[in-house]
Structures are given as structure tokens and as C-alpha cells.
Design a protein around this motif. Sequence first.
Motif, mmCIF file in Angstrom:
data_model
loop_
_atom_site.group_PDB
_atom_site.id
_atom_site.type_symbol
_atom_site.label_atom_id
_atom_site.label_comp_id
_atom_site.label_asym_id
_atom_site.label_seq_id
_atom_site.Cartn_x
_atom_site.Cartn_y
_atom_site.Cartn_z
ATOM 1 N N ASN A 81 30.762 35.591 32.805
ATOM 2 C CA ASN A 81 32.206 35.756 32.997
ATOM 3 C C ASN A 81 32.813 34.610 33.789
ATOM 4 O O ASN A 81 33.966 34.223 33.552
ATOM 5 N N ARG A 82 32.056 34.043 34.722
ATOM 6 C CA ARG A 82 32.550 32.854 35.426
ATOM 7 C C ARG A 82 32.723 31.683 34.462
ATOM 8 O O ARG A 82 33.708 30.936 34.544
ATOM 9 N N ARG A 105 40.530 29.102 37.697
ATOM 10 C CA ARG A 105 39.517 28.257 38.315
ATOM 11 C C ARG A 105 38.943 28.908 39.576
ATOM 12 O O ARG A 105 37.746 28.816 39.850
ATOM 13 N N ALA A 106 39.801 29.571 40.339
ATOM 14 C CA ALA A 106 39.319 30.265 41.541
ATOM 15 C C ALA A 106 38.329 31.359 41.174
ATOM 16 O O ALA A 106 37.313 31.560 41.853
ATOM 17 N N LEU A 107 38.586 32.051 40.077
ATOM 18 C CA LEU A 107 37.687 33.116 39.643
ATOM 19 C C LEU A 107 36.369 32.570 39.107
ATOM 20 O O LEU A 107 35.370 33.288 39.076
ATOM 21 N N ALA A 108 36.363 31.315 38.700
ATOM 22 C CA ALA A 108 35.145 30.701 38.158
ATOM 23 C C ALA A 108 34.222 30.166 39.245
ATOM 24 O O ALA A 108 33.136 29.668 38.938
ATOM 25 N N ALA A 109 34.614 30.255 40.509
ATOM 26 C CA ALA A 109 33.795 29.734 41.603
ATOM 27 C C ALA A 109 32.439 30.436 41.641
ATOM 28 O O ALA A 109 32.337 31.631 41.322
ATOM 29 N N PRO A 110 31.368 29.733 42.034
ATOM 30 C CA PRO A 110 30.009 30.302 42.013
ATOM 31 C C PRO A 110 29.848 31.572 42.843
ATOM 32 O O PRO A 110 28.955 32.362 42.571
ATOM 33 N N SER A 111 30.710 31.769 43.826
ATOM 34 C CA SER A 111 30.576 32.945 44.694
ATOM 35 C C SER A 111 31.183 34.202 44.107
ATOM 36 O O SER A 111 30.996 35.297 44.653
ATOM 37 N N THR A 126 37.473 42.492 36.592
ATOM 38 C CA THR A 126 36.806 43.418 37.502
ATOM 39 C C THR A 126 35.853 42.585 38.342
ATOM 40 O O THR A 126 34.947 41.950 37.805
ATOM 41 N N GLU A 127 36.090 42.568 39.651
ATOM 42 C CA GLU A 127 35.281 41.727 40.531
ATOM 43 C C GLU A 127 34.553 42.573 41.566
ATOM 44 O O GLU A 127 35.129 43.494 42.149
ATOM 45 N N VAL A 128 33.299 42.231 41.792
ATOM 46 C CA VAL A 128 32.456 42.934 42.761
ATOM 47 C C VAL A 128 32.340 42.098 44.024
ATOM 48 O O VAL A 128 32.038 40.905 43.964
#
Length: 347
Positions: A81-82, A105-111, A126-128
Amino acid sequence: MGVGAGQDRRVRRRRGDADGRGRGGCRLSLRRAVRALLAVLLTAAVAVPLTAAARPAVPAPPPAEIPPVTATTLERAYAANRANAELASRMAAAHGDAHRATADRALAAPSRGLLTFDGRGAGRVTEVLGDLAHADRVAVLVPGSDTSLDTYERFRTDAASLYRRVDGQAPAGGSGAVVAWLGYTTPGTVSATAVTTDRADGAAPALREFLHGLRALTGRPDARITVLCHSYGSVVCGRAAAGLDVDDLVLLGSPGTGADSVTDLRTRARVWAARGGDDWVAEVPHVGVDLFGTTVGFGADPVSASFGARVFTAGDAGHSDYYRPGSVSLTNLSRIVLGETGEVTRA
């Protein structure tokens, strides 16, 4: 003389009424005026739909194709999803939408732990936050109006605020996770969709499906699950509530759920409700009126005694302040999520 005395008493009574309105009563009159104005605005939102042009669609790829996710494959789902969010960012940038490109792009960050991502339209994600695979206390946040990929970071800020409290105070041997669920297209605050259950009716099956499979993702059959529903999100939760396998359902700044009482929600979960002292939603009329083939309003006030929820204190919270660090409301929310229900300060 008797007639004159009676007239005098009537004059004094009228003056007394006027004085009451001029002092403490003026607040009541203002409150009624605001409620009346809101009622007119709610009616107008349905009777006269907004004519503003819709925002041009931002190109984005379809969601990543991912096999059914389990507790052991969460990281692979996050990575897929990233990658999809990164591709969406590049497509948005090429389209000239710098704001959406930045959000993706912020959502694609490794963290980032993206359980789902769809960059099309207003977007869904949906983010954990935390280690869901091992968590024994899980909170799911359901947002209200005007939440999309373009405004997602403010929603995530609330989720992160709760996560820091829950994970930091989990009992020894336990851990917490928070899930920010933007799994539906939310209505605009000033729109016809914000005063009817239409969007909630469409969102409820998706929320119910997600919560049905959530316990398996934790790897803990006994995991404690709390669903926290803000503003219009409480309407979504009200529509999804029947039969949910969750422990607690929390309604924050709710205009109503579409149900008249906790019993009508048909849920085994404990139902909580709170409204801050500075929350404008207190002025929203609690009605359900059939108008132009649809129902305007969401019925009973969740913090009223007749509704039957466990009402807790939220201090002076405004409509967007329930997760503010250091606040009374955040303290009580973390206690509910952790299962420390006896410590919750009741209103």
C-alpha cells in the motif's frame, strides 16, 4: 383599587419576564435563536443543494492487489500500500495537484502502516499505529465530515495522540494499537449529505466488514476492541452497530446516531457518549424529519438521559478537540480503550 392592583401586578410580572430575558434569560433566547437558525440551514441544505463545481478528479492507480491479510502478513500489506501511495503521489504531481501529491507522499513514508489505500477521488485509507499483530488493546477511530486524503493528517494527529496514551499506559505484558479508519467518503460539513444518513448507510457495511476481521489481525482472540466515532462518524457507527464484536462504542461530539436509544443500536458493546463544553454540535436540533423523500437529522441526543449511553466528561473540548494532549476527554478515552472503565469520570 383592586383592579388597579391587579393591573400593577401584571405590569410587574411582565417587567420581571423582560428582566429575566435581559439577564440569564438572554442566553436561553440566544440558544433558541441559534437552534432555529441551524434548523433552517439544515433544511436549506437538503432543499437547495449546493451548486459549487466539484473538484476535478485527481488521477490515481487502483488499489494494490493484496491477498487476504493476516497477522503474519501485515508488513507485506503495508509495503504494497505504501508503494501504491507513492505511485499515486507521482500521478498527482504530474496532474499538477501539488497538495494531493504531498498528502500521498507522506502516506508512502517507510514508517506508515497502511492496511488499505485508495488514492482515487476523495481517497480512502486505513492506517495502523503500533504493533497490531500483538496488540491486546485496539482502538479504531471513525472520522466525521470533511475528512479525505487532502485533510487526512489532522485525523492521523488525533489517532497518534490517542496511541501515545494507550501504548504508554498499557499494563505490563500488554500493548496497544490505534487504527485510523477512513474507509468511506465523508460528507462536507455544509452539504445535503451532512444532514442525512445516506453516506452513513453506504459506509456501515464497510465498517462492519473491517471490524469483523480485525480481531484475527491482532493474533489475540481476547483482544479488547474499542470503536471511537466522531461527529458524523457516530452516524456511521450507529448504522453499523448491530451485532458488532467490539467491547466499547464511543460517540464523540455526536449529532445523533439515527437511533432513539442504546437499545435501538442492538449492540452488545458498552456505549459511551461525551460532548465538550465548547462543541457547537450542542446547538444542532435533535430531530428526524422526512423532507423531499429523505430524512433530515439524526434523532435523539446521545448525551441525553433518555438515550441511555454512559456519559463521561470531556471538559471544555470544542468539536475538534477531543484528542487534544493533556485534555480531560483524551484521559477518559484512553481509560476506556485500556479497559479502566471504573476510572472514567462520568458526567
